[in-house]
Write a protein that holds these residues in place. Sequence first.
Motif, PDB file in Angstrom:
ATOM      1  N   ASN A   1     -15.414 -24.497 118.795  1.00 29.91           N
ATOM      2  CA  ASN A   1     -14.994 -24.142 117.436  1.00 29.91           C
ATOM      3  C   ASN A   1     -13.771 -24.935 117.018  1.00 29.91           C
ATOM      4  OD1 ASN A   1     -16.940 -22.286 117.031  1.00 29.91           O
ATOM      5  ND2 ASN A   1     -15.672 -20.510 117.565  1.00 29.91           N
ATOM      6  N   LEU A   2     -13.769 -25.352 115.769  1.00 30.06           N
ATOM      7  CA  LEU A   2     -12.554 -25.933 115.202  1.00 30.06           C
ATOM      8  C   LEU A   2     -11.671 -24.777 114.762  1.00 30.06           C
ATOM      9  CD1 LEU A   2     -14.191 -28.704 113.043  1.00 30.06           C
ATOM     10  CD2 LEU A   2     -12.644 -29.074 114.960  1.00 30.06           C
ATOM     11  N   PRO A   3     -10.366 -24.902 114.976  1.00 28.89           N
ATOM     12  CA  PRO A   3      -9.493 -23.810 114.513  1.00 28.89           C
ATOM     13  C   PRO A   3      -9.507 -23.714 112.996  1.00 28.89           C
ATOM     14  CG  PRO A   3      -8.205 -25.675 115.297  1.00 28.89           C
ATOM     15  CD  PRO A   3      -9.630 -25.982 115.613  1.00 28.89           C
ATOM     16  N   ILE A   4      -9.192 -22.516 112.484  1.00 32.37           N
ATOM     17  CA  ILE A   4      -9.202 -22.327 111.030  1.00 32.37           C
ATOM     18  C   ILE A   4      -8.181 -23.231 110.365  1.00 32.37           C
ATOM     19  CG2 ILE A   4      -8.728 -20.637 109.204  1.00 32.37           C
ATOM     20  CD1 ILE A   4      -9.891 -18.561 110.975  1.00 32.37           C
ATOM     21  N   SER A   5      -7.122 -23.516 111.107  1.00 37.39           N
ATOM     22  CA  SER A   5      -6.075 -24.346 110.520  1.00 37.39           C
ATOM     23  C   SER A   5      -6.355 -25.833 110.699  1.00 37.39           C
ATOM     24  CB  SER A   5      -4.748 -23.998 111.177  1.00 37.39           C
ATOM     25  OG  SER A   5      -4.874 -24.127 112.582  1.00 37.39           O
ATOM     26  N   ALA A   6      -7.564 -26.176 111.136  1.00 35.73           N
ATOM     27  CA  ALA A   6      -7.895 -27.578 111.356  1.00 35.73           C
ATOM     28  C   ALA A   6      -7.656 -28.387 110.094  1.00 35.73           C
ATOM     29  CB  ALA A   6      -9.353 -27.708 111.790  1.00 35.73           C
ATOM     30  N   SER A   7      -7.296 -29.642 110.289  1.00 33.35           N
ATOM     31  CA  SER A   7      -6.969 -30.478 109.134  1.00 33.35           C
ATOM     32  C   SER A   7      -8.236 -30.821 108.364  1.00 33.35           C
ATOM     33  CB  SER A   7      -6.295 -31.759 109.600  1.00 33.35           C
ATOM     34  OG  SER A   7      -7.272 -32.599 110.182  1.00 33.35           O
ATOM     35  N   ALA A   8      -8.016 -31.232 107.130  1.00 32.33           N
ATOM     36  CA  ALA A   8      -9.143 -31.544 106.256  1.00 32.33           C
ATOM     37  C   ALA A   8     -10.018 -32.643 106.853  1.00 32.33           C
ATOM     38  CB  ALA A   8      -8.631 -31.955 104.880  1.00 32.33           C
ATOM     39  N   GLU A   9      -9.409 -33.557 107.597  1.00 27.89           N
ATOM     40  CA  GLU A   9     -10.196 -34.655 108.171  1.00 27.89           C
ATOM     41  C   GLU A   9     -11.027 -34.159 109.350  1.00 27.89           C
ATOM     42  OE1 GLU A   9     -10.990 -37.537 106.897  1.00 27.89           O
ATOM     43  OE2 GLU A   9      -9.831 -36.641 105.248  1.00 27.89           O
ATOM     44  N   GLN A  10     -10.377 -33.303 110.173  1.00 28.87           N
ATOM     45  CA  GLN A  10     -11.058 -32.790 111.370  1.00 28.87           C
ATOM     46  C   GLN A  10     -12.349 -32.058 111.032  1.00 28.87           C
ATOM     47  OE1 GLN A  10      -7.802 -30.642 113.258  1.00 28.87           O
ATOM     48  NE2 GLN A  10      -8.828 -30.990 115.226  1.00 28.87           N
ATOM     49  N   VAL A  11     -12.308 -31.332 109.911  1.00 27.13           N
ATOM     50  CA  VAL A  11     -13.458 -30.485 109.627  1.00 27.13           C
ATOM     51  C   VAL A  11     -14.624 -31.263 109.032  1.00 27.13           C
ATOM     52  CG1 VAL A  11     -12.032 -28.452 109.307  1.00 27.13           C
ATOM     53  CG2 VAL A  11     -12.640 -29.828 107.320  1.00 27.13           C
ATOM     54  N   LYS A  12     -14.352 -32.496 108.639  1.00 25.86           N
ATOM     55  CA  LYS A  12     -15.442 -33.274 108.025  1.00 25.86           C
ATOM     56  C   LYS A  12     -16.273 -33.925 109.126  1.00 25.86           C
ATOM     57  CE  LYS A  12     -13.052 -33.900 103.706  1.00 25.86           C
ATOM     58  NZ  LYS A  12     -12.059 -34.695 103.001  1.00 25.86           N
ATOM     59  N   VAL A  13     -17.104 -33.112 109.738  1.00 24.40           N
ATOM     60  CA  VAL A  13     -17.892 -33.587 110.880  1.00 24.40           C
ATOM     61  C   VAL A  13     -19.067 -34.436 110.409  1.00 24.40           C
ATOM     62  CG1 VAL A  13     -17.249 -31.694 112.365  1.00 24.40           C
ATOM     63  CG2 VAL A  13     -19.180 -31.446 110.814  1.00 24.40           C
ATOM     64  N   LYS A  14     -19.618 -35.216 111.356  1.00 21.81           N
ATOM     65  CA  LYS A  14     -20.751 -36.081 111.031  1.00 21.81           C
ATOM     66  C   LYS A  14     -22.029 -35.514 111.637  1.00 21.81           C
ATOM     67  CE  LYS A  14     -18.991 -39.756 112.840  1.00 21.81           C
ATOM     68  NZ  LYS A  14     -18.738 -41.150 113.278  1.00 21.81           N
ATOM     69  N   ARG A  15     -23.137 -35.932 111.097  1.00 21.88           N
ATOM     70  CA  ARG A  15     -24.412 -35.566 111.704  1.00 21.88           C
ATOM     71  C   ARG A  15     -24.607 -36.447 112.937  1.00 21.88           C
ATOM     72  NH1 ARG A  15     -28.709 -35.039 106.820  1.00 21.88           N
ATOM     73  NH2 ARG A  15     -29.805 -33.876 108.434  1.00 21.88           N
ATOM     74  N   GLN A  16     -25.349 -35.937 113.882  1.00 17.01           N
ATOM     75  CA  GLN A  16     -25.530 -36.710 115.109  1.00 17.01           C
ATOM     76  C   GLN A  16     -26.998 -37.006 115.363  1.00 17.01           C
ATOM     77  OE1 GLN A  16     -22.405 -34.160 116.813  1.00 17.01           O
ATOM     78  NE2 GLN A  16     -22.252 -35.768 118.356  1.00 17.01           N
ATOM     79  N   HIS A  17     -27.216 -38.047 116.085  1.00 18.18           N
ATOM     80  CA  HIS A  17     -28.553 -38.532 116.408  1.00 18.18           C
ATOM     81  C   HIS A  17     -29.409 -37.370 116.927  1.00 18.18           C
ATOM     82  CE1 HIS A  17     -31.751 -40.916 118.108  1.00 18.18           C
ATOM     83  NE2 HIS A  17     -31.221 -42.015 117.586  1.00 18.18           N
ATOM     84  N   VAL A  18     -30.639 -37.293 116.476  1.00 15.89           N
ATOM     85  CA  VAL A  18     -31.464 -36.170 116.911  1.00 15.89           C
ATOM     86  C   VAL A  18     -31.608 -36.119 118.423  1.00 15.89           C
ATOM     87  CG1 VAL A  18     -32.799 -35.667 114.839  1.00 15.89           C
ATOM     88  CG2 VAL A  18     -33.537 -37.511 116.332  1.00 15.89           C
ATOM     89  N   ASP A  19     -31.671 -37.275 119.050  1.00 19.26           N
ATOM     90  CA  ASP A  19     -31.808 -37.263 120.512  1.00 19.26           C
ATOM     91  C   ASP A  19     -30.597 -36.606 121.163  1.00 19.26           C
ATOM     92  OD1 ASP A  19     -34.162 -38.496 120.133  1.00 19.26           O
ATOM     93  OD2 ASP A  19     -33.574 -40.466 120.912  1.00 19.26           O
ATOM     94  N   SER A  20     -29.392 -36.918 120.619  1.00 23.27           N
ATOM     95  CA  SER A  20     -28.189 -36.287 121.175  1.00 23.27           C
ATOM     96  C   SER A  20     -28.267 -34.784 121.014  1.00 23.27           C
ATOM     97  CB  SER A  20     -26.931 -36.778 120.463  1.00 23.27           C
ATOM     98  OG  SER A  20     -26.992 -38.140 120.230  1.00 23.27           O
ATOM     99  N   VAL A  21     -28.747 -34.353 119.845  1.00 23.54           N
ATOM    100  CA  VAL A  21     -28.814 -32.912 119.603  1.00 23.54           C
ATOM    101  C   VAL A  21     -29.779 -32.269 120.600  1.00 23.54           C
ATOM    102  CG1 VAL A  21     -29.239 -31.105 117.925  1.00 23.54           C
ATOM    103  CG2 VAL A  21     -28.338 -33.302 117.165  1.00 23.54           C
ATOM    104  N   PHE A  22     -30.952 -32.886 120.748  1.00 21.49           N
ATOM    105  CA  PHE A  22     -31.941 -32.324 121.687  1.00 21.49           C
ATOM    106  C   PHE A  22     -31.384 -32.323 123.101  1.00 21.49           C
ATOM    107  CE2 PHE A  22     -35.259 -33.334 118.400  1.00 21.49           C
ATOM    108  CZ  PHE A  22     -35.724 -32.044 118.270  1.00 21.49           C
TER     109      PHE A  22
END
Lengths: 1190, 638
Positions: free
Chosen positions: B166-187
């Motif tokens: 989990n990202l902390p609630i106080s996480a910075s605006a940049e931290q929370v802007k996560v990226k999508r990841q390759h489907v293989d990585s997800v699987f």
Amino acid sequence: MFIQPMKIKTGMGIFTNEKKVFQLLYMTAKQLLMAVLATGLSYASPTYSQELLKQRISISVKNASLKTVLKNIEEQGDLSFSYQKQVVASEEKISLEARNELLEDLLKRVLSPRNISYQVVKSNQIILSKTPEEGKGPTGALPGTEMEPLMEKQIAGKITDEKGEGLPGVSVVLKGTQKGTTSEADGTYRLAIPDNDAVLIFSFVGYVSEERQVGTQSIMNVVLKVDNKALEEVVVTAYGQKQRKEAVVGAVTTIRPGELKIPASNLTTAIAGRLSGVIGYQRSGEPGVDNATFFIRGITTFGYNNSPLILVDNVELTVTDLARLQPDDIESFSILKDASATALYGARGANGVVYVTTKQGKAGKAKINFRMENSVSMPTQNVELADPITYMKLYNEAQLTRDPLAAIKYPQNQIENTGKGNNPYIYPSTDWRDVLFKKYTQNRRANLSVSGGGEVAQYYVATSFSNDNGMLKVDKKNNFNNNVKLNSYSVRSNVNINLSPQTQLIVRLYGNFDDYNGPIDGGSGIYQKALKTSPTSYPAYYAPDKANEATDHILFGNFDLGQYLNPYADMVKGYKQYSRSKMLTQLELAQKLDFVTKGLSVRGMANINRSSYFDVTRAYNPYFYHAGSYDKQSDTYTLNWLNQQASNEFFNEPATEYLNYNPGAKNLESFLYLQGTLDYSRVFKEVHSLNATVVTTMQQILKDNSSAGQAQSLQQSLPSRNTGISGRLSYSFDNRYFAEFNFGYNGSERFHKSKQFGFFPTIGGAWVISNECFWKPMERIVNKLKIRSSYGLVGNDAIGRPDQRFFFLSEVNLNNSQRGSSFGFNSNYTRNGVSISRYENKDITWETSYQTNLGLEFSILQKLNVIAEIYKQRRSNILMERASIPSTMGLAVTPSANVGEAKSKGFDLAVDFNQNFKNGAWLVARGNLTMARSVYSIFEEPDYKDRYLSRVGQSISQPRGLIAERLFIDDNDVKNSPRQNFGVYGAGDIKYRDINRDGQITTSDFVAIGHPETPEITYGFGLSAGRGQFDLSVFFQGLGRESFFINPVASAPFIDYNKDNNGDNDLFPANLIGENALLKAFADSHWSEENRNIYAVWPRMSTVENQNNSQRSTWFMRDGSFIRLKTLEAGYTVKGRVLENLKVTNFRIYFNGTNLLTFSKFKLWDPEMGGNGLGYPVQKVFNIGLNMNF
Amino acid sequence: MKLLYTSFCLTALLVLTTAGCRKYLDIVPDNVATIDNAFKMRADAEKYLFTCYNNLPQFGNEGADPAFLTGDEFATVYPVLGNINGSLYRIARGEQNIVSPIANYWDGKYFQALRECNIFLENIDKVRDLTDFEKKRWVAEVKFLKAYYHYTLVRMYGPIPIIKNNLPISASAEQVKVKRQHVDSVFNYTVSLIDEAAADLPVILPNEFSELGRITKPIALAIKAEILTTAASPLYNGNQNYANFRNKDNEPLFSSTASPEKWERAALACREAITACEANGHRLYEFVPRSVTTKVSDSTQRLMSIRAAVTDKWNVELIWGASNSTGSGSRGFQSLSQARLSPFTGTIPNESIGSMLAPPLHIAEMFYSSNGVPIEEDKNYPYGTRFTALRKALKSERYYVKEGYTTVQLNFDREPRFYADLGFDGGIWFGQGKNDDDHTWVLEGKLGQTGGRQGASLYSVTGYWPKKLANYNNTINDPAQQYNVEGYPFPIMRLADLYLLYAEALNESKGPSAEVYGWIDKVRTRAGLKGVAESWTKYSNKPSKFSSKDGLREIIQRERLIELVFEGKRFWDLRRWRVAENYLQRSVNGWDIAQREAVNYYRVKPIYMSSFSLKDYFWPISENSLIVNPNLVQNPGW
């Protein structure tokens, strides 16, 4: 009579009943008169108030002018002196020392040596006049003939005020000479003049001077008009402090309570347009829920709470409490608008303060005021619906145009038979509104007050009663009355007890009680349901068929499985009763501390309120039927009973012939308020005036959490508390320069310890230019000129919903049945789950408003008074939901923070004009204008690529929507246009503009459209005039720069929409089915395949909500500005020997009306209702009333 | 002196009030509940564990499970009239959009579920009275759930951000802007979590009576098999359509070349899962009458083995059942599947029976002929007249269709699963209180008949009913307007499903073989059909279809669609096979239910045009989410 022209002008519908209405008014007037005459006999008593002179005064001045001494006495004694300027013009310096001296003695001591005599008129006014030289008559009147034998002509007459009371001591001077006289105790005068060209000047402090040419007449009666400037001299400001108007630095609007008298039992509806600085409007006309919405200087925050703090006798009350106040009981009504005026309320005053004080008793014989009104009210305008045949035809069209294969609901045979008016039970065509509603209703109000007292105690006791009725028809089939009936009673008792000359105890008791009886859905619910029911599917009820000849219950009509709406059944099936009580007790002790230091006093106040509300519902479950088979030959049908099973999907309980009981909501509230005030007020060396006040307060509100809709939680059960200390220091020099410093150091329980208290300082200053020496030459024209300015901070602690109160705590439900799971063979090992509804944030604190105010006041020729103000506000720390947190964070709720900021500016203007005419006629014109505009200055939002998506710089209530270009011509047009992403659409649906040209219509194409939804301009203007016993006033009110939207779902024909007009609450359970009515305007102009009008009012019909068309767009946006004849009043003051014998001092009969005429571009419904157009209509009222004083 | 006194008073007052004030405002008592309280005692932590389970998809709930109204297995009344939650039906009708996506699970449930799982894993050590043994098990369960929620998201949205911590609630605006990841990585991440979990999961539940529905090792392995098969499927494995589907920094999100090893890995996982399940006693279900009053013929016995494999609760075939989704509510999937069988006694029909989930004609056509091959391939089946030829049922067909009842050819000469899974006009409906084979309910579906259209909404719009989903033990009490439902856990994974997954993975990795046929034939045998090789050779006009990899793939896919019909599988299968556009854009048809006579009733009537295009393989992310987090890319086509 005067009513005649009005009848012609109105021209807006419902006129078949006008005659009846006026007959009714006439009859009520007669009844009223009889009633009052009867009561009058027992109340008659003379009024006189020598008690005033028995009060004790302490005074200590050195080398002051007589004027200052008198002023000092005025302040202490709550009285006012009236005199001609030259009476006290002496330059002599007086030194005086008096301790607890009777006023009578004091006056003798001060005035007698200076040849001034005094006389008490009214209850608290003392008139001073020069004692005539030795040998002259004791009353001071100079019989001119004896004095001036050269004079050729005698003129005589009576000088009266507007109410016809004789004014004693008025100076009458022959223009251009020193010759003149003063009027007698009854107001009469007599003077010798040289010729017909002579001009007389009548002047009197507190009244506007009059100049008259004598002409040929020998009797000249003069009516002197009250000088408003002089009357309004005292302004009630924060914590009930009375300040001379001249000394007021903050922005305070006051209104004479009399102007709030309108024929309605809701005070809030009188506010809009009458007070500069207030933006207001009324959206619904249903008794009990018709409170007007109002904002001081507009909405200046986009936080949770934007409504003003309402204080009555220093105690915080709700809008409903304000609505129930009787104008007759109000002593003063002030709106505190800027930081300087509201600073003392620290963390609560940022949205402005409505400050009301109630009347107190004045020593003297009992004075009785009685008022009674009876009014007839009706909708200002009813929405026009299409006829049933059109309804059926268009329903079929709506089905087929969307789905050519659809099985049509209304076969041709039914349409034809309905048209022919065949058996109305088989071919129903129900005008639901006609079935459910009357054309008009009657309301009554009465109030009675008695005031008076003696040396020890003074009292003001008032009671009032009002009875408001809804428009619902009462069905004879039923044996209970379920029309909306709201009875409201109140009793007020304000008693002042003089424990000692320095100590006063004030006891205020007030109770207000509402008793309501009405349909279960309320008038508004029934009204909306009537517009959501098919007129042609089933009748309201069936006449019994053969099998049901002996049936006792009403055979309500329905359809299919009985899941369709039948508003008639909903109306008559039962009734709801509620009781609302407010008990208020207040104890106040005022102690003068002159023995400590002169000018020091303390006051302590304690207030305890209890409010309660509960409702109960009694209803039966209706029996629903549908005609199963119909034999055309014999014109008979058999009925099928639709809801015979107990566990019917749509009804939890079986149909009953007997009433069931359902306990409703219960709201209880206790309120405690403690206040301590330390006052210091002193004038040094006559010109240096110093005032200091320190106030400490503690307030607690404790609510129960048992009402049905409210979530019950531990956090909500905790009391709300406010406490703080605030102060004011004001200094003035020679009534020319004024400076003021205020502070509030206030705390609220809502915030974390480190953020609980805030300091809110303000400074202000004023310069009365007209009191400067250099202004003397201008004084005749511009008799008053003042500029003032203030800057400061105020707070707003109500930043979140009640359930969000403790932002510094997290809110966790550790036993949430919605979030649990079940396991096991029978899924019966169940544990509830955990849910979070708020994350803790210790940094949350109040909003702070930085306010700057600039005011200009001037009056010209004593006739035209103008107050103009401009202001700027910056509201920072506005709580808002973080917009930068993506959903991938997985937070259960979006956290909030004090990050928003809004800026507002505006302009308030109040103008009044007084004119008296030689023939005794008078005229007062008033106008005011409020302009307020607030914009987002910091708003957390995503970093939009397209700047137009940002709210920054836009008005807080700016609507955003799509720009509708036109309707699609055909499917080809659809194909060649950008893809619209809201739902299925085709030819005849709304085509939107692709603002960002990305080839798609999405939320990114929403732009600011139209004016804000809260009007930016509210204005009112009126004219009162009178002559002799007649008076007439008109008042217009209007709103400007407002847009509203026809709700495209709530008004969409044929669809099933179970929400109310605002889309907030369920009007009926989702498993029941409604069918929206078809507005005539839509039937007349809509896109159809035969008539492809791409600019028709309504797009292609549909029987389900069309998501594409129901987007907020310019298509359904309308201009909400309007101007209306808000009130019209004509009065007649009855005079005569009979009344005098009855000791009636004033007897006035009046007719008035509200909302009589409306001018607006929008024609479908009353524009003031805005988007709530299909709700309970705003009412137009015709009223007759009478007012008597004994 | 006076002045001094005054100032003294003032100061005293000030001091007193401010001191008093602080206390006065301190109204929040100690011991107000915080999240810490959730991890104080075992009993509290157990609630949090159950909260993590609470986020499982609401299987079988037509308003929340996309596999129901969003696919093509069901049609229903439209516009939806309050008795059924039809919001997801709008997707099938082509109303999906980016403004307010229908079934928007991106902005809501599953990322929240992941946060809750992480909160559990972060805090579980704080619980004082939890044994290490139990803690291990709970942690393993939550890890499995965390994996399953990732899997649920990847099925709907393709590449997603992996939420390891989990990202902390106080996480910075940049931290929370996560990226999508390759489907293989997800699987891969998902599978690694399951592997971690499987080690600590119990093989058999210690207390079945109160724990059925909780994750066991066989469940974890079976789901792992499903996940790996999904990952190996053409939608995710070498999908050329997504070659240019990349993150903003140009990282690819799909591998554009197919990798056969993925199938091998899937096959291995299936094998492992089957072994574990069978070792645990799971086997294909065979119907055993619960009561002595139940008298069944062999035909009915067969039908009931098929039908009750789903509805007989916690039967031997069920590997993972959704204990929270039992379809027992007043408008649960059982009520919505039940046809009206008994003539009503009052003036209105039994409203507790929803009867609104209506399988369209193409689902009826999908079932095999009585010879176990598709009706369009069966040499002996009169395919051309399937919609037009009417005839009376013969005595020999009396356990399927009422003897002498006139119905259409489509309803004759079909495999047992047709008669077990579907209700239709003239069809025999066993159970529902009538458990004697000689006295069963007969469903009569034409207008004016008991099961036909009644009222505005409570009826089947096609003339078919998903009999499979209605537990035969449910009873109808018309006079009381009751439908008494015996809930059963909606099957998330059952053995037949696993067999067919294995067959699919084997065929893909190694091609047709006797081993592959064997796994399919196990399922066919239970359904009363001959083996694949025998059936096709004898009856199909494509007799050698089974011997080619492509042909066999088609057979396996059809077998899966038939065997698992109405179980929320078809919707996902059509997508992962990348064949959805062949199925989901056509006229969805039913019989003309507004007719009273058989001749008129058996006319094909279009209900709506289903809508599907390439972009519909993955749901759109809402426009707003993309604006809030500019690092996210939209799914292709939206």
